[in-house]
Design a protein around this motif. Sequence first.
Motif, mmCIF file in Angstrom:
data_model
loop_
_atom_site.group_PDB
_atom_site.id
_atom_site.type_symbol
_atom_site.label_atom_id
_atom_site.label_comp_id
_atom_site.label_asym_id
_atom_site.label_seq_id
_atom_site.Cartn_x
_atom_site.Cartn_y
_atom_site.Cartn_z
ATOM 1 N N LEU A 133 -19.492 -0.516 4.053
ATOM 2 C CA LEU A 133 -18.296 0.130 3.527
ATOM 3 C C LEU A 133 -18.260 1.603 3.869
ATOM 4 C CD1 LEU A 133 -19.163 1.811 0.729
ATOM 5 C CD2 LEU A 133 -19.240 -0.484 -0.156
ATOM 6 N N TRP A 134 -17.068 2.160 3.705
ATOM 7 C CA TRP A 134 -16.805 3.585 3.860
ATOM 8 C C TRP A 134 -16.001 3.985 2.644
ATOM 9 C CZ3 TRP A 134 -12.880 7.006 3.603
ATOM 10 C CH2 TRP A 134 -13.040 8.256 4.210
ATOM 11 N N ALA A 135 -16.317 5.121 2.030
ATOM 12 C CA ALA A 135 -15.541 5.627 0.905
ATOM 13 C C ALA A 135 -15.406 7.129 1.031
ATOM 14 C CB ALA A 135 -16.206 5.261 -0.418
ATOM 15 N N GLU A 151 1.495 4.844 5.505
ATOM 16 C CA GLU A 151 1.287 5.569 4.260
ATOM 17 C C GLU A 151 2.195 6.785 4.248
ATOM 18 O OE1 GLU A 151 -2.292 5.897 5.865
ATOM 19 O OE2 GLU A 151 -2.824 3.854 5.349
ATOM 20 N N ILE A 152 2.823 7.034 3.097
ATOM 21 C CA ILE A 152 3.788 8.123 2.980
ATOM 22 C C ILE A 152 3.539 8.871 1.681
ATOM 23 C CG2 ILE A 152 6.254 8.680 2.782
ATOM 24 C CD1 ILE A 152 6.777 5.930 4.187
ATOM 25 N N ASN A 153 3.564 10.189 1.736
ATOM 26 C CA ASN A 153 3.589 10.975 0.508
ATOM 27 C C ASN A 153 5.046 11.012 0.081
ATOM 28 O OD1 ASN A 153 3.718 12.908 -1.491
ATOM 29 N ND2 ASN A 153 2.258 14.286 -0.511
ATOM 30 N N ALA A 154 5.358 10.432 -1.074
ATOM 31 C CA ALA A 154 6.738 10.324 -1.535
ATOM 32 C C ALA A 154 7.281 11.643 -2.071
ATOM 33 C CB ALA A 154 6.849 9.230 -2.601
ATOM 34 N N SER A 155 6.436 12.672 -2.174
ATOM 35 C CA SER A 155 6.881 13.964 -2.685
ATOM 36 C C SER A 155 7.099 14.946 -1.534
ATOM 37 C CB SER A 155 5.848 14.553 -3.647
ATOM 38 O OG SER A 155 6.208 15.887 -3.995
ATOM 39 N N ALA A 156 8.179 15.694 -1.620
ATOM 40 C CA ALA A 156 8.465 16.726 -0.625
ATOM 41 C C ALA A 156 7.767 18.040 -0.967
ATOM 42 C CB ALA A 156 9.971 16.951 -0.535
ATOM 43 N N THR A 157 7.134 18.116 -2.157
ATOM 44 C CA THR A 157 6.572 19.394 -2.588
ATOM 45 C C THR A 157 5.112 19.336 -3.018
ATOM 46 O OG1 THR A 157 7.362 19.025 -4.852
ATOM 47 C CG2 THR A 157 8.827 20.232 -3.352
ATOM 48 N N GLU A 158 4.558 18.154 -3.330
ATOM 49 C CA GLU A 158 3.200 18.064 -3.861
ATOM 50 C C GLU A 158 2.286 17.260 -2.948
ATOM 51 O OE1 GLU A 158 3.271 16.516 -7.812
ATOM 52 O OE2 GLU A 158 4.625 18.069 -8.549
ATOM 53 N N THR A 159 1.021 17.640 -2.896
ATOM 54 C CA THR A 159 0.013 16.899 -2.143
ATOM 55 C C THR A 159 -0.308 15.592 -2.864
ATOM 56 O OG1 THR A 159 -0.929 18.926 -1.257
ATOM 57 C CG2 THR A 159 -2.361 16.994 -1.265
ATOM 58 N N LEU A 160 -0.476 14.528 -2.106
ATOM 59 C CA LEU A 160 -0.901 13.227 -2.633
ATOM 60 C C LEU A 160 -2.415 13.144 -2.473
ATOM 61 C CD1 LEU A 160 -0.475 10.254 -3.528
ATOM 62 C CD2 LEU A 160 0.018 9.735 -1.126
ATOM 63 N N GLU A 161 -3.136 12.942 -3.574
ATOM 64 C CA GLU A 161 -4.591 12.885 -3.546
ATOM 65 C C GLU A 161 -5.052 11.472 -3.882
ATOM 66 O OE1 GLU A 161 -6.360 15.938 -5.963
ATOM 67 O OE2 GLU A 161 -4.844 17.401 -5.333
ATOM 68 N N CYS A 162 -5.878 10.896 -3.005
ATOM 69 C CA CYS A 162 -6.324 9.518 -3.174
ATOM 70 C C CYS A 162 -7.816 9.377 -2.878
ATOM 71 C CB CYS A 162 -5.568 8.595 -2.217
ATOM 72 S SG CYS A 162 -3.783 8.599 -2.401
ATOM 73 N N VAL A 163 -8.394 8.302 -3.388
ATOM 74 C CA VAL A 163 -9.725 7.862 -3.001
ATOM 75 C C VAL A 163 -9.522 6.618 -2.151
ATOM 76 C CG1 VAL A 163 -11.916 6.915 -3.819
ATOM 77 C CG2 VAL A 163 -10.830 8.804 -5.049
ATOM 78 N N LEU A 164 -10.213 6.545 -1.014
ATOM 79 C CA LEU A 164 -10.053 5.450 -0.060
ATOM 80 C C LEU A 164 -11.388 4.749 0.137
ATOM 81 C CD1 LEU A 164 -8.567 3.930 2.233
ATOM 82 C CD2 LEU A 164 -9.083 5.868 3.716
ATOM 83 N N VAL A 165 -11.371 3.407 0.085
ATOM 84 C CA VAL A 165 -12.570 2.603 0.349
ATOM 85 C C VAL A 165 -12.201 1.552 1.379
ATOM 86 C CG1 VAL A 165 -14.311 1.057 -0.628
ATOM 87 C CG2 VAL A 165 -13.427 2.959 -2.000
ATOM 88 N N ARG A 166 -13.024 1.435 2.430
ATOM 89 C CA ARG A 166 -12.814 0.405 3.457
ATOM 90 C C ARG A 166 -14.036 -0.485 3.534
ATOM 91 N NH1 ARG A 166 -9.847 4.099 7.177
ATOM 92 N NH2 ARG A 166 -7.726 3.915 6.425
ATOM 93 N N SER A 167 -13.823 -1.711 3.991
ATOM 94 C CA SER A 167 -14.869 -2.738 3.977
ATOM 95 C C SER A 167 -15.855 -2.639 5.131
ATOM 96 C CB SER A 167 -14.232 -4.135 3.963
ATOM 97 O OG SER A 167 -13.457 -4.336 5.127
ATOM 98 N N ASP A 168 -15.825 -1.555 5.883
ATOM 99 C CA ASP A 168 -16.797 -1.343 6.948
ATOM 100 C C ASP A 168 -16.868 0.145 7.225
ATOM 101 O OD1 ASP A 168 -18.115 -1.165 9.577
ATOM 102 O OD2 ASP A 168 -17.817 -3.318 9.669
ATOM 103 N N GLY A 169 -17.972 0.601 7.734
ATOM 104 C CA GLY A 169 -18.143 2.002 8.048
ATOM 105 C C GLY A 169 -17.480 2.422 9.339
ATOM 106 N N GLU A 170 -17.086 1.458 10.174
ATOM 107 C CA GLU A 170 -16.424 1.775 11.441
ATOM 108 C C GLU A 170 -14.979 2.198 11.181
ATOM 109 O OE1 GLU A 170 -17.770 1.870 14.536
ATOM 110 O OE2 GLU A 170 -19.660 1.486 13.495
ATOM 111 N N ALA A 171 -14.536 3.241 11.845
ATOM 112 C CA ALA A 171 -13.162 3.719 11.701
ATOM 113 C C ALA A 171 -12.271 2.925 12.651
ATOM 114 C CB ALA A 171 -13.082 5.202 12.006
ATOM 115 N N VAL A 172 -11.639 1.890 12.144
ATOM 116 C CA VAL A 172 -10.732 1.069 12.946
ATOM 117 C C VAL A 172 -9.304 1.449 12.577
ATOM 118 C CG1 VAL A 172 -9.922 -1.263 13.448
ATOM 119 C CG2 VAL A 172 -12.357 -0.854 13.041
ATOM 120 N N ALA A 173 -8.543 1.911 13.554
ATOM 121 C CA ALA A 173 -7.124 2.194 13.364
ATOM 122 C C ALA A 173 -6.413 1.828 14.648
ATOM 123 C CB ALA A 173 -6.889 3.653 13.022
#
Length: 162
Positions: free
Chosen positions: A51-53, A113-135
């Motif tokens: 995993l990657w977090a 993925e979209i930040n729905a706000s025109a004025t505020e930063t969207l802050e998230c925690v992301l977890v993926r099922s593998d350490g490899e960056a696949v995009a």
Amino acid sequence: MDTAPHANDPRWKHDGVRVVPGDRLDPNTAQTPGMDRKAAINFARVGAQKLWAGTVHIHANAKTGAHHHGPLESVIYVVRGRARMRWGERLEFTAEAGPGDFIYVPPFVPHQEINASATETLECVLVRSDGEAVAVNLDITPAEPPENVPWVDPTHPDPAAG
């Protein structure tokens, strides 16, 4: 014969639980314009095999292009702000999530993925099922407007359905 390590085994000191302080996340990870990712848990930092977090901050009014993450599963936890997700062959479906909400993205699902706000930063925690960056970036002409899809599962039926 018992071969399991015991509580006083010195291996546990360095090969046991790891705590990664929030102010020591690693920005040396795949980046997308308008987004700041930082790794907390990966192979390089703690030896994670499956995993990657980390965190992702999406700038006000920013969005990714259409993409998928191959065979990986992703979970996004919204800490602050408002996330809008679009998905489907033409990004024809949409849903929003706010603080405390979890988003699950299955393998191979085209999404944006979209930040729905025109004025505020969207802050998230992301977890993926593998350490490899696949995009895998996709050339998709989005459907306009997308169909809103409320969150429904067998234990939480759609309240609009009556």
